[in-house]
Design an enzyme around this catalytic site. Structure first.
Site, PDB file in Angstrom:
ATOM      1  CG  ASP A  33      -1.374  -1.614  -6.667  1.00  0.00           C
ATOM      2  OD1 ASP A  33      -2.988  -2.129  -6.238  1.00  0.00           O
ATOM      3  OD2 ASP A  33      -0.045  -2.730  -6.863  1.00  0.00           O
ATOM      4  CB  THR A  74      -1.428  -5.881  -4.166  1.00  0.00           C
ATOM      5  OG1 THR A  74      -2.005  -5.068  -3.870  1.00  0.00           O
ATOM      6  CG2 THR A  74      -0.786  -5.838  -4.991  1.00  0.00           C
ATOM      7  NE  ARG A 158       0.869  -6.825  -2.341  1.00  0.00           N
ATOM      8  CZ  ARG A 158       2.125  -5.569  -1.942  1.00  0.00           C
ATOM      9  NH1 ARG A 158       3.256  -5.889  -1.286  1.00  0.00           N
ATOM     10  NH2 ARG A 158       1.570  -4.905  -1.424  1.00  0.00           N
ATOM     11  CG  ASP A 300      -1.996  -0.005  -3.657  1.00  0.00           C
ATOM     12  OD1 ASP A 300      -3.425  -0.034  -4.128  1.00  0.00           O
ATOM     13  OD2 ASP A 300      -1.427  -0.048  -2.994  1.00  0.00           O
ATOM     14  CG  HIS A 304      -3.410   2.430  -0.090  1.00  0.00           C
ATOM     15  ND1 HIS A 304      -4.215   1.529   0.855  1.00  0.00           N
ATOM     16  CD2 HIS A 304      -2.538   1.314  -0.516  1.00  0.00           C
ATOM     17  CE1 HIS A 304      -4.189   0.840   0.810  1.00  0.00           C
ATOM     18  NE2 HIS A 304      -3.930   0.704  -0.465  1.00  0.00           N
TER      19      HIS A 304
END
Length: 540
Positions: A33, A74, A158, A300, A304
């Protein structure tokens, strides 16, 4: 005649045996990710020889692989990797979107007919129901009369649900409240014994007793900016974004489950569970190909928070390299060398912190999303007066209330034209589009928006920011993604294992090429809506 029949039968048997011998016992799909392509190269001096370097040395590496649509997020990313097509076809147009049917926001794997199995009740109402076409994992199931085992694993739901497809053996994700891996009633009514055993071991809590310390002396992280800077978002309760990070102290202010997902230990935990899945499900043990879809989500969260030029993200990938090496070593021993295929890619990449770009004289900045929203609302109010003529402004799209406009016999096109004119007057906006115009001009960004536009789910007007821009205000820490610019679209793509040669590919390829390539390797049918093309270099 009898001799001819015998020869044909022998050829058929030989061809069948050859085909079966070329099929891997196990495919491990890895989506990292928020991984940028340059991480494979920029951090290479600190990688060992048995992780990323092994994949690149002995596999087929596509150095110029890109996402071919907007938005680069994503949910759409995982769906596109596994369906071989874009949101225009598979329907996952963002992580969440405005649902025209219900008038509410819809999460990409939301399914309120399902409940959690094994965790907190808030984390289980999910399934692949919103994915409207098949995946390569679905096609593998179909091609083997459902004898293949398919398992999805990730921290994010997800990241597990979409790759696993519509009828896997199961998909698992991490529940922060209980620090367990869980699933939903869409898949099973109770967790398998091996999952219960894994959760009982409380590995997340054990990892959270450690500190996050650098793998090398901080002064050697020359590929990144200084550790202490104003561009990185802070962990709650800390005054500086600097090493080492005392995880037990952070866990006191948060939960172990919340903190671990934002550290490299989240990737370690994910691989622990993935290896337990291989063992617990007996994957890769017979002639029928199995498929393990793994997404490393922690990269991820960390990305971020700290951005692509941070010491934190560099150290995260140094540690992930060791996890990749651990995976390959396990597969060598437990599945067999040349008995498996691994591919590695990403669901999107990421832009640098816009303030960092500005301070270093690079194009970038912050789009005032509040002013954009006000402009749209004021335009409609001045034109039509009071009324709920706008249903939603979300994902850089405008959704009109067509029912109300029709009732009042107001032209939707005239309203949208007025909105576009006023939006184009804002410095933050690079361009504004009607859906019917997308892809017509040949402009790359327009084409990417067209590929991401789904007629039933997307808005009536779309707009985009300039390169290097994010929604926010000057001085905001951290960063994000979602655009069609190269910093968000350029991702790694590596194939390794059974039938895969050592090659470098420099032509531009698309993320939608992964599933068709796997279909050729596995000799399955293509996913129903696949628009990508196999990497022919693998088969030459």
């Amino acid at each position: 005649m009898r001799l001819l029949t015998t020869l044909i039968a022998l050829v058929a048997i030989h061809f069948t045996a050859f085909s079966q011998s070329q099929k891997p016992k196990l495919v491990v799909g890895i989506v990292v990710d928020q991984m940028r392509q340059d991480y494979l190269i920029r951090f290479a001096d600190k990688y060992g020889n048995d992780g990323f370097k092994r994949l690149m040395k002995d596999g087929t590496v596509a150095y110029n692989a890109h996402y071919n649509y907007i938005p680069t997020n994503t949910g759409p990313g995982h769906a596109s990797v596994y369906t071989g097509t874009t949101p225009s076809m598979h329907g996952i147009i963002s992580n969440s979107w405005y649902d025209k049917t219900t008038g509410k926001s819809l999460y990409c794997v939301e399914d309120n007919t399902q409940k959690v199995v094994g965790g907190d009740e808030s984390s289980g109402n999910v399934s692949p129901v919103n994915l409207v076409t098949t995946t390569i994992t679905d096609e593998l199931k179909l091609s083997t009369s459902f004898r293949s085992k398919v398992i999805g694993v990730a921290i994010k739901d997800r990241g597990s649900v979409l790759p696993a497809g519509h009828n896997p053996d199961c998909a698992y994700w991490f529940d922060s409240e209980t620090a367990n891996f869980v699933t939903s009633t869409y898949y099973v009514e109770t967790l398998p014994d091996w999952v219960k055993k894994f959760n009982k071991d409380k590995k997340a809590e054990k990892y959270m007793k450690n500190k996050w310390e650098l793998s090398f002396p901080v002064e050697s992280y020359v590929e990144s900016r200084s550790d202490d800077n104003t561009y990185e978002r802070l962990y709650g309760g800390l005054e500086k974004p600097t090493f080492p990070y005392d995880l037990p102290a952070l866990a006191k202010a948060h939960s172990a489950g919340d903190v671990i997902r934002s550290t490299p230990y989240g990737n370690t935990l994910t691989l622990d569970f993935a290896l337990s899945a291989i063992e617990g499900e007996g994957m890769g043990k017979d002639e029928v190909t199995d498929f393990l879809a793994v997404s490393f989500s922690s990269t991820d969260y960390i990305g971020h928070q700290f951005g692509p030029y941070s010491v934190e993200i560099e150290d995260t990938y140094i540690k992930l390299d060791k996890e990749i090496a651990r995976l390959l070593s396990y597969l060598d021993t437990n599945v067999g060398k040349d008995q498996y295929v691994v591919f590695i890619s990403a669901d999107h990449a990421v832009v640098a912190n816009p303030q960092f770009l500005v301070d270093n004289k690079m194009p970038g900045g912050y789009a005032n999303t509040g002013a954009i929203k006000s402009t749209i609302e004021n335009t409609v109010k001045e034109m039509l007066g009071e009324g709920d003529f706008i249903s939603s402004i979300s994902n850089n799209q405008v959704y009109l209330n067509h029912k109300l406009l029709d009732e009042k016999e107001i032209s939707a096109k005239a309203v949208l034209e007025a909105i576009r004119k006023d939006l184009m007057g804002l410095d933050d906006i690079a361009n504004v589009y009607f859906p019917a115009e997308l892809g017509v001009s040949g402009e790359l960004q327009s084409t990417l928006l067209n590929n991401g536009h789904n007629a039933k789910r997307s808005g009536d007007l779309l707009y985009r920011f300039h390169a290097g821009y994010l929604g926010g205000k000057p001085g905001d820490r951290g960063t994000s993604h979602g655009s069609g610019y190269n910093y968000d679209t350029h991702i790694p793509m590596v194939f390794y294992g059974t039938g895969v040669p050592a090659k470098s590919v420099y032509r531009k390829v698309s993320i939608t090429d992964i599933a068709p390539t796997l279909a050729m390797l596995l000799q399955t049918t293509l996913p129903a809506s696949a628009t990508g093309h196999p990497l022919t270099e693998i088969f030459e």
